[in-house]
Design a protein around this motif. Structure first.
Motif, PDB file in Angstrom:
ATOM      1  N   ALA A 220       0.969  -1.272   0.126  1.00 44.12           N
ATOM      2  CA  ALA A 220       0.182   0.150   0.045  1.00 44.12           C
ATOM      3  C   ALA A 220       1.054   1.255   0.072  1.00 44.12           C
ATOM      4  N   PRO A 221       0.328   2.365  -0.482  1.00 42.22           N
ATOM      5  CA  PRO A 221       1.135   3.848  -0.232  1.00 42.22           C
ATOM      6  C   PRO A 221       1.728   3.920   1.039  1.00 42.22           C
ATOM      7  N   GLY A 222       3.015   4.134   1.280  1.00 41.70           N
ATOM      8  CA  GLY A 222       3.577   4.338   2.575  1.00 41.70           C
ATOM      9  C   GLY A 222       3.860   3.229   3.130  1.00 41.70           C
ATOM     10  N   ALA A 223       3.445   1.987   2.890  1.00 43.74           N
ATOM     11  CA  ALA A 223       3.872   0.946   3.425  1.00 43.74           C
ATOM     12  C   ALA A 223       5.286   0.143   3.654  1.00 43.74           C
ATOM     13  N   ALA A 224       6.150   0.624   2.899  1.00 43.25           N
ATOM     14  CA  ALA A 224       7.581   0.441   2.434  1.00 43.25           C
ATOM     15  C   ALA A 224       7.657  -0.973   3.028  1.00 43.25           C
ATOM     16  N   ASP A 225       7.294  -1.954   2.712  1.00 42.13           N
ATOM     17  CA  ASP A 225       7.153  -3.591   2.771  1.00 42.13           C
ATOM     18  C   ASP A 225       7.546  -4.275   1.526  1.00 42.13           C
ATOM     19  N   GLY A 226       8.174  -3.674   0.357  1.00 44.45           N
ATOM     20  CA  GLY A 226       8.374  -4.346  -0.655  1.00 44.45           C
ATOM     21  C   GLY A 226       9.655  -4.958  -0.432  1.00 44.45           C
ATOM     22  N   LEU A 227      10.250  -5.897  -1.265  1.00 43.98           N
ATOM     23  CA  LEU A 227      11.109  -6.710  -1.165  1.00 43.98           C
ATOM     24  C   LEU A 227      11.830  -7.301  -2.321  1.00 43.98           C
ATOM     25  N   LEU A 228      13.334  -7.364  -2.246  1.00 34.27           N
ATOM     26  CA  LEU A 228      14.141  -8.162  -3.455  1.00 34.27           C
ATOM     27  C   LEU A 228      14.781  -9.142  -2.802  1.00 34.27           C
TER      28      LEU A 228
ATOM     29  N   VAL B  50      20.828 -20.960  -3.308  1.00 36.64           N
ATOM     30  CA  VAL B  50      21.338 -20.507  -2.085  1.00 36.64           C
ATOM     31  C   VAL B  50      20.966 -19.139  -1.993  1.00 36.64           C
ATOM     32  N   LEU B  51      20.200 -18.630  -0.767  1.00 35.38           N
ATOM     33  CA  LEU B  51      19.790 -17.300  -0.580  1.00 35.38           C
ATOM     34  C   LEU B  51      21.253 -16.447  -0.630  1.00 35.38           C
ATOM     35  N   GLN B  52      21.385 -15.321  -1.311  1.00 41.50           N
ATOM     36  CA  GLN B  52      22.727 -14.564  -1.187  1.00 41.50           C
ATOM     37  C   GLN B  52      22.365 -13.429  -0.149  1.00 41.50           C
ATOM     38  N   GLU B  53      21.169 -12.823  -0.725  1.00 39.60           N
ATOM     39  CA  GLU B  53      20.736 -11.398   0.174  1.00 39.60           C
ATOM     40  C   GLU B  53      19.193 -11.268  -0.088  1.00 39.60           C
ATOM     41  N   GLU B  54      18.640 -10.681   0.961  1.00 36.52           N
ATOM     42  CA  GLU B  54      17.265 -10.061   0.963  1.00 36.52           C
ATOM     43  C   GLU B  54      17.342  -8.750   1.376  1.00 36.52           C
ATOM     44  N   VAL B  55      16.658  -7.913   0.499  1.00 36.70           N
ATOM     45  CA  VAL B  55      16.508  -6.547   0.972  1.00 36.70           C
ATOM     46  C   VAL B  55      15.158  -6.240   0.888  1.00 36.70           C
TER      47      VAL B  55
ATOM     48  N   ASN C 213       7.993   0.848  -2.686  1.00 35.80           N
ATOM     49  CA  ASN C 213       7.983   0.862  -4.222  1.00 35.80           C
ATOM     50  C   ASN C 213       6.419   0.597  -4.635  1.00 35.80           C
ATOM     51  N   ASP C 214       5.500   0.968  -4.258  1.00 32.49           N
ATOM     52  CA  ASP C 214       4.229   0.702  -4.673  1.00 32.49           C
ATOM     53  C   ASP C 214       3.652   1.504  -5.771  1.00 32.49           C
ATOM     54  N   LEU C 215       4.142   2.308  -6.274  1.00 34.15           N
ATOM     55  CA  LEU C 215       3.807   3.287  -7.371  1.00 34.15           C
ATOM     56  C   LEU C 215       3.282   2.230  -9.170  1.00 34.15           C
ATOM     57  N   TRP C 216       4.327   1.293  -9.082  1.00 29.24           N
ATOM     58  CA  TRP C 216       4.103   0.692 -10.398  1.00 29.24           C
ATOM     59  C   TRP C 216       4.102  -0.816 -10.294  1.00 29.24           C
ATOM     60  N   PRO C 217       3.214  -1.525 -11.142  1.00 30.35           N
ATOM     61  CA  PRO C 217       3.245  -3.031 -11.072  1.00 30.35           C
ATOM     62  C   PRO C 217       4.129  -3.420 -12.345  1.00 30.35           C
ATOM     63  N   THR C 218       4.679  -4.475 -12.207  1.00 26.42           N
ATOM     64  CA  THR C 218       5.381  -5.231 -13.098  1.00 26.42           C
ATOM     65  C   THR C 218       4.597  -5.706 -14.097  1.00 26.42           C
ATOM     66  N   ASP C 219       4.914  -5.108 -15.430  1.00 31.26           N
ATOM     67  CA  ASP C 219       4.154  -5.688 -16.416  1.00 31.26           C
ATOM     68  C   ASP C 219       4.837  -5.879 -17.733  1.00 31.26           C
ATOM     69  N   TRP C 220       6.074  -6.032 -17.689  1.00 35.37           N
ATOM     70  CA  TRP C 220       7.025  -6.348 -18.665  1.00 35.37           C
ATOM     71  C   TRP C 220       8.371  -6.838 -18.340  1.00 35.37           C
ATOM     72  N   VAL C 221       9.122  -7.616 -19.002  1.00 40.07           N
ATOM     73  CA  VAL C 221      10.560  -8.193 -18.636  1.00 40.07           C
ATOM     74  C   VAL C 221      11.351  -7.741 -19.875  1.00 40.07           C
ATOM     75  N   GLN C 222      12.666  -7.270 -19.981  1.00 38.34           N
ATOM     76  CA  GLN C 222      13.460  -7.121 -20.824  1.00 38.34           C
ATOM     77  C   GLN C 222      14.766  -7.944 -20.346  1.00 38.34           C
ATOM     78  N   TRP C 223      15.285  -8.881 -21.344  1.00 35.69           N
ATOM     79  CA  TRP C 223      16.579  -9.652 -21.173  1.00 35.69           C
ATOM     80  C   TRP C 223      17.565  -9.292 -22.009  1.00 35.69           C
ATOM     81  N   GLY C 224      18.754  -9.258 -21.761  1.00 33.44           N
ATOM     82  CA  GLY C 224      19.813  -9.058 -22.749  1.00 33.44           C
ATOM     83  C   GLY C 224      20.689  -7.835 -22.337  1.00 33.44           C
ATOM     84  N   ILE C 225      21.354  -7.291 -23.058  1.00 29.45           N
ATOM     85  CA  ILE C 225      22.255  -6.243 -23.114  1.00 29.45           C
ATOM     86  C   ILE C 225      21.290  -4.846 -23.195  1.00 29.45           C
ATOM     87  N   VAL C 226      21.089  -4.156 -22.166  1.00 27.26           N
ATOM     88  CA  VAL C 226      20.002  -3.227 -22.393  1.00 27.26           C
ATOM     89  C   VAL C 226      20.861  -1.732 -22.403  1.00 27.26           C
ATOM     90  N   GLY C 227      22.216  -1.615 -22.154  1.00 27.96           N
ATOM     91  CA  GLY C 227      22.733  -0.335 -22.178  1.00 27.96           C
ATOM     92  C   GLY C 227      24.088  -0.564 -21.166  1.00 27.96           C
TER      93      GLY C 227
END
Length: 117
Positions: free
Chosen positions: A55-63, A70-75, A80-94
């Protein structure tokens, strides 16, 4: 939306070899991310879990970044509530320097909606 919500970056350095990190956009367009982790110059299973804040202001997103099961790290605590994930891009992007050469191979890709566990 065209915004990058999260990135997974693989790099190679002469002295270090391959390494990987993951980053997630916050609402303020800055990034929260993992440290760099070594990757073998071989086949690997990479798992990236991303969760949008509830929710807005919840600050409970995770990465979460795992290598070969093997789990390396959890942030946590990502606002990050403003945008949903709606596409994925793979490869060299810049950010490719002149003279860069090589190949990246993807054997499989899976994506699903729902809460990250």
């Amino acid at each position: 939306t065209g915004e990058r919500l999260f990135q997974t970056i693989v790099r190679w350095r002469m002295a270090e070899g391959f390494s990987i990190r993951a980053k997630a956009h916050r609402n303020d367009l800055n990034w929260d991310g993992t440290s760099w982790y070594a990757l073998a110059d071989d086949w690997s299973v990479l798992e990236i879990a991303w969760r949008r804040s509830s929710a807005p202001g919840a600050a409970d997103g995770l990465l979460r970044l795992s290598i070969d099961g093997v789990l390396q790290e959890e942030v946590t605590g990502i606002d990050n509530d403003l945008w949903p994930t709606d596409w994925v891009q793979w490869g060299i992007v810049g950010g490719v320097e002149p003279g860069t050469d090589g190949s990246v191979f993807f054997d499989d890709f899976s994506s699903w909606g729902g809460p990250a566990q």
